[in-house]
Scaffold this motif. Structure first.
Motif, short mmCIF file in Angstrom:
data_model
loop_
_atom_site.label_atom_id
_atom_site.label_comp_id
_atom_site.label_asym_id
_atom_site.label_seq_id
_atom_site.Cartn_x
_atom_site.Cartn_y
_atom_site.Cartn_z
N GLY A 1 0.81 -1.20 0.00
CA GLY A 1 0.00 0.00 0.00
C GLY A 1 0.86 1.27 0.00
O GLY A 1 2.06 1.23 -0.26
N VAL A 2 0.21 2.38 0.32
CA VAL A 2 0.90 3.67 0.40
C VAL A 2 0.79 4.17 1.84
O VAL A 2 -0.31 4.21 2.40
CB VAL A 2 0.25 4.69 -0.57
N CYS A 3 1.93 4.54 2.43
CA CYS A 3 1.96 4.96 3.84
C CYS A 3 2.11 6.49 3.92
O CYS A 3 2.87 7.10 3.14
CB CYS A 3 3.11 4.30 4.59
N ASP A 4 1.38 7.09 4.86
CA ASP A 4 1.49 8.54 5.04
C ASP A 4 2.59 8.87 6.02
O ASP A 4 3.32 7.99 6.50
CB ASP A 4 0.14 9.13 5.47
N ALA A 5 2.71 10.13 6.35
CA ALA A 5 3.80 10.59 7.24
C ALA A 5 3.71 9.98 8.63
O ALA A 5 4.73 9.78 9.30
CB ALA A 5 3.78 12.12 7.32
N SER A 6 2.50 9.69 9.08
CA SER A 6 2.33 9.12 10.42
C SER A 6 2.54 7.62 10.45
O SER A 6 2.44 6.99 11.51
CB SER A 6 0.93 9.46 10.95
N GLY A 7 2.81 7.01 9.28
CA GLY A 7 3.05 5.58 9.24
C GLY A 7 1.82 4.73 8.99
O GLY A 7 1.89 3.50 9.02
N VAL A 8 0.68 5.36 8.76
CA VAL A 8 -0.55 4.61 8.47
C VAL A 8 -0.56 4.23 6.99
O VAL A 8 -0.43 5.09 6.11
CB VAL A 8 -1.80 5.47 8.80
N THR B 1 -2.33 2.32 3.67
CA THR B 1 -3.62 1.91 3.08
C THR B 1 -3.40 1.43 1.65
O THR B 1 -2.46 1.85 0.98
CB THR B 1 -4.63 3.07 3.07
N LEU B 2 -4.28 0.57 1.23
CA LEU B 2 -4.28 0.09 -0.15
C LEU B 2 -5.46 0.73 -0.84
O LEU B 2 -6.60 0.34 -0.63
CB LEU B 2 -4.38 -1.44 -0.17
N GLY B 3 -5.21 1.77 -1.63
CA GLY B 3 -6.29 2.54 -2.25
C GLY B 3 -7.10 1.74 -3.25
O GLY B 3 -6.69 0.66 -3.69
N THR B 4 -8.24 2.31 -3.62
CA THR B 4 -9.14 1.60 -4.54
C THR B 4 -8.49 1.37 -5.90
O THR B 4 -8.76 0.37 -6.57
CB THR B 4 -10.45 2.38 -4.73
N THR B 5 -7.60 2.28 -6.32
CA THR B 5 -6.94 2.10 -7.62
C THR B 5 -6.03 0.88 -7.61
O THR B 5 -6.04 0.07 -8.54
CB THR B 5 -6.11 3.35 -7.98
N ARG B 6 -5.26 0.73 -6.53
CA ARG B 6 -4.38 -0.44 -6.42
C ARG B 6 -5.19 -1.72 -6.24
O ARG B 6 -4.83 -2.78 -6.78
CB ARG B 6 -3.38 -0.26 -5.28
N GLN B 7 -6.26 -1.63 -5.47
CA GLN B 7 -7.14 -2.80 -5.32
C GLN B 7 -7.68 -3.24 -6.68
O GLN B 7 -7.70 -4.42 -7.01
CB GLN B 7 -8.29 -2.49 -4.37
#
Length: 520
Positions: free
Chosen positions: A44-51, A53-59
């Motif tokens: 997935g793609v991680c933000d600055a806080s380390g969270v 997610t696997l966005g709908t486009t990648r899904q």
């Protein structure tokens, strides 16, 4: 003629239905993986806080690339099988599937590696899902063809159920094992299928086309489970010779011929393509590819359990569908199934929109989603494969069926990319989209799909050539039998009359000869 042995052919055909497990497993594994923390961190793609997610486009890409590969594999495998045979072609594409599954299982942090792996596994799934029903339709006795071809869809449901259970079981694990196990297990089913095809005989009709008559006889006897010198083998060899001679007179089959208007081939190709599209636009794969996400959108607490419930219903209700197709017939099962699925989608969409986040409404949503899945599993799930497998003459079947399977995967691809985007905009209202598609499928089945229950491939051919309307096709076989009986009776009457006339003429000649002798 004594009935041919069918035990060995049935065992072989049912074993080859394991290709359906690959179909269901590969197509549905993402629904659970996309929610696993370890999978999201790696791909997935991680933000600055380390969270992460696997966005709908990648899904959509991960789900859709399987369909891209499957579409290519389904359409391309037909011409490969015509050149190298069904058995060898399936072995090649199963090996390609194993390579893709190994790449996917060993993926580390590269999203592109997953994409390549899904493309390769798609090639294998698409080819086998297109060619296995062709082999089954050719090898299975007519009275069991619906059961055998329908068993492919049963294995699809078992694959969906198996990956749902595995995802649920592994969802409590925090490490990479949570997603590597469900991804890696697909290789076990592919190895079993590979062994099955290694032990399988090559298509006798392919060997006949190649002029390998001794090998053809040997494989036919092996397939039927009776000695090579059995009268039934000699009788079927004569049928194969006649069909091969006819094919040789017509020349090599090509995809272009699938769109010929001669012998209504174009019409039949369109039926094979649209029945497979109809299976996809019911929305069934949306629920199994994005069921966890749909459940979360609908406010259902345990989304993994929701997925297991749907997968279990899918398996359970595949059995009545497989039995009904050879008892009730193709048309009634398709029409009743479409009507029930339409009802389920309308109720799910209405309740989820009118009472969002309501517990009772959530229970109603689960119940009618189960009605929808049960109706699919016992109708369009197995019967679409049956109709597609038996609609074409043997000479063109591998090409035409793979076109239908390619259409199935193409619309699977379209749904994989479009459905998450549509759901992000209208939420559970997406069920109204499926309901509209089901109305179209019902109309198509009523006006276009004829009844072929209990018919041989040759009888199906005669049905299409007769231009009998689909809604009147149920009585075709009986009317053909009556016509043949009447023709036989007329021929017998003419023969009897002719013999009577000849006898009477002979008596008159004898009388004249006697009279002339007496006068002399």
């Amino acid at each position: 003629m004594a009935p041919r042995s069918s035990k060995k052919a049935l065992t072989l055909c049912l074993f080859q239905s394991l290709a359906g497990v690959l179909f269901g497993w590969s197509n549905s594994e993402g629904s659970g993986l996309f929610n696993m923390d370890s999978y999201q961190r790696r791909f997935g793609v991680c933000d600055a806080s380390g969270v992460c997610t696997l966005g709908t486009t990648r899904q959509s890409a991960i789900t859709g690339l399987l369909s891209v590969g499957a579409t290519i594999g389904a359409v391309g495998s037909g011409s490969v099988a015509d050149r190298f045979g069904l058995r060898l072609t399936c072995l090649i594409f199963i090996f390609i599937y194993l390579i893709g599954a190994a790449i996917e299982t060993s993926a580390m942090n590269t999203y592109g590696q997953i994409c390549v792996a899904r493309l390769l596994t798609g090639l294998g799934v698409g080819a086998t899902s297109g060619l296995v029903p062709v082999f089954q339709a050719e090898a299975a006795p007519p009275r069991f063809r619906g059961l055998v071809t329908g068993s492919f869809q049963l294995c699809v449901t078992l694959g969906i159920w198996g990956v749902a259970m595995t995802n649920w079981g592994m969802s409590s694990y925090a490490g990479d094992v949570s997603w590597r196990v469900p991804v890696g297990l697909q290789m076990a089913w592919a190895v079993l299928l590979l062994v099955g095809f290694v032990l399988s005989p090559e298509s006798p009709r392919f060997l006949a086309k190649e002029g390998k008559w001794d090998h053809c006889r040997k494989n036919l006897a092996n397939l039927r489970g009776i000695p090579m010198d059995h009268p039934d083998i000699e009788s079927e060899m004569e049928e194969v010779r006649a069909a091969t001679l006819k094919d040789q007179e017509q020349g090599d089959a090509s995809y272009l011929e699938c769109f010929s208007t001669k012998d209504r081939i174009l019409w039949r190709t369109m039926i094979g393509i649209f029945v497979q599209i109809g299976q996809q636009i019911t929305g069934i794969n949306f629920f199994f590819s994005y069921g966890v996400q749909f459940a979360q959108t609908a406010g259902i607490d345990n989304s993994y359990i929701f997925q297991i419930i749907l997968a279990s219903v899918n398996v359970l209700f595949s059995f009545p569908g497989i039995l009904a197709v050879d008892r009730a017939g193709r048309r009634p099962v398709l029409l009743i199934g479409a009507a029930l699925m339409f009802t389920g989608q309308i109720v799910v969409g209405s309740v989820s929109k009118a009472y969002p986040d309501d517990k009772i409404a959530g229970d109603v949503l689960i119940a009618f989603t189960c009605l929808f899945v049960a109706s699919f599993a016992s109708s369009w799930g197995p019967v679409a494969w049956v109709v597609c497998g038996e609609t074409f003459p043997i000479r063109l079947s591998s090409l035409c069926v793979t076109l239908g399977t390619g259409a199935n995967w193409l619309f699977n691809l379209i749904i994989a990319f479009a459905a998450p985007q549509i759901q992000a905009i209208i939420g559970t209202g997406i069920t109204f989209v499926w309901a509209g598609c089901l109305a179209l499928s019902f109309t198509f089945a009523y006006f276009c799909i004829p009844e072929t229950k209990g018919m041989s491939i040759e009888e199906v051919d005669a049905l299409y050539l007769s231009h009998t309307p689909a809604w009147k096709s149920g009585s075709f076989k009986e009317s053909q039998a009556s016509t043949q009986k009447l023709a036989s009776e007329k021929a017998y009457a003419r023969s009897t009359h002719r013999e009577g006339q000849e006898g009477k003429s002979s008596q008159q000649t004898s009388a004249r000869t006697s009279a002339e002798g007496a006068m002399v």
